[in-house]
Enzyme design. Structure first.
Site, PDB file in Angstrom:
ATOM      1  N   GLU A  60       0.898  -1.267   0.036  1.00  0.00           N
ATOM      2  CA  GLU A  60       0.028  -0.039   0.016  1.00  0.00           C
ATOM      3  C   GLU A  60       1.027   1.247  -0.003  1.00  0.00           C
ATOM      4  OE1 GLU A  60      -2.495   2.603  -0.491  1.00  0.00           O
ATOM      5  OE2 GLU A  60      -3.566   0.542  -0.143  1.00  0.00           O
ATOM      6  N   ASP A 109      -7.936   1.399  -7.588  1.00  0.00           N
ATOM      7  CA  ASP A 109      -8.462   2.815  -8.247  1.00  0.00           C
ATOM      8  C   ASP A 109      -8.885   2.646  -9.717  1.00  0.00           C
ATOM      9  OD1 ASP A 109      -8.658   5.580  -9.103  1.00  0.00           O
ATOM     10  OD2 ASP A 109      -7.004   6.088  -7.679  1.00  0.00           O
TER      11      ASP A 109
END
Length: 207
Positions: A60, A109
């Site tokens: 991440e 995303d």
């Protein structure tokens, strides 16, 4: 957390990887899983608690998500998790061949604007990297709540011989399953009325 805990759990991407990823964990697990873009970490932490005999690597780039996972690891004394705050593609290039038995990419995303579509994570070059590091029979799970991204994902896999979509009927992509916990982002998508899609692909024995 970033100064004291992350250095103990991060991957040394500037060094060669260990011949066996089990060496990254004190318990030397027989399996290693990878989650790309773990967000708030709900799924990653759930899997780590539910599967203490599996080593899990989480990637991440956003600091808030990294801190949340580091806090959960520290508080829960989870010894089977390693964390990278580097780009997941760098982690994939670092991993040894055929070293993963499962991978997750949950609600990446979507980059919804047309001029940004090329920034989407899931594309043929990424599948090439995943195919290199996943063993035959390994499972790749992907979730999205964007119909156009779903189309992009399925088209990418359709032309890739190293993966086979594991869907026999609609329920196979409409439901998560008991070992696939929900995430905070998924709850938001449900509140806002967006349909969620859950995809499972198996790594074939083809190159």
């Amino acid at each position: 957390m970033l100064d004291d805990v992350l250095p103990k759990l991060s991957l040394a991407l500037t060094d060669p990887p260990p011949p066996a990823l089990a060496a990254l964990f004190p318990s030397a697990p027989a399996q290693t899983w990878l989650e790309i873009g773990f967000g708030g970490g709900e799924h990653l932490v759930w899997q780590a608690r539910a599967n203490p005999d599996v080593g899990i690597i989480g990637c991440e780039v956003f600091a808030d998500g990294v801190v949340k996972v580091l806090s959960a690891i520290d508080e829960g004394q989870l010894a089977n998790v390693r964390v990278s705050s580097e780009d997941a593609r760098a982690v994939l290039r670092w991993l040894p061949p055929a070293s993963l038995t499962r991978a997750f990419i949950l609600f990446p995303d979507p980059w919804p604007k047309k001029r940004h579509v090329k920034r989407r994570l899931i594309n043929p070059p990424l599948l090439d990297e995943l195919a290199r590091v996943m063993r035959p029979g390994a499972e790749l799970r992907i979730a999205t709540d964007i119909g156009d991204y779903l189309r992009t994902i399925l088209l990418a896999f359709r032309g890739h011989a190293a993966f086979a979509w594991q869907a026999a009927g609609p329920q196979d992509w409409r439901e998560r399953g008991p070992d696939w916990p929900p995430t905070r982002y998924e709850a938001k998508a449900e509140r806002e009325g967006r349909r969620r899609y859950y995809l499972r692909f198996a790594r074939t024995d083809r190159p």
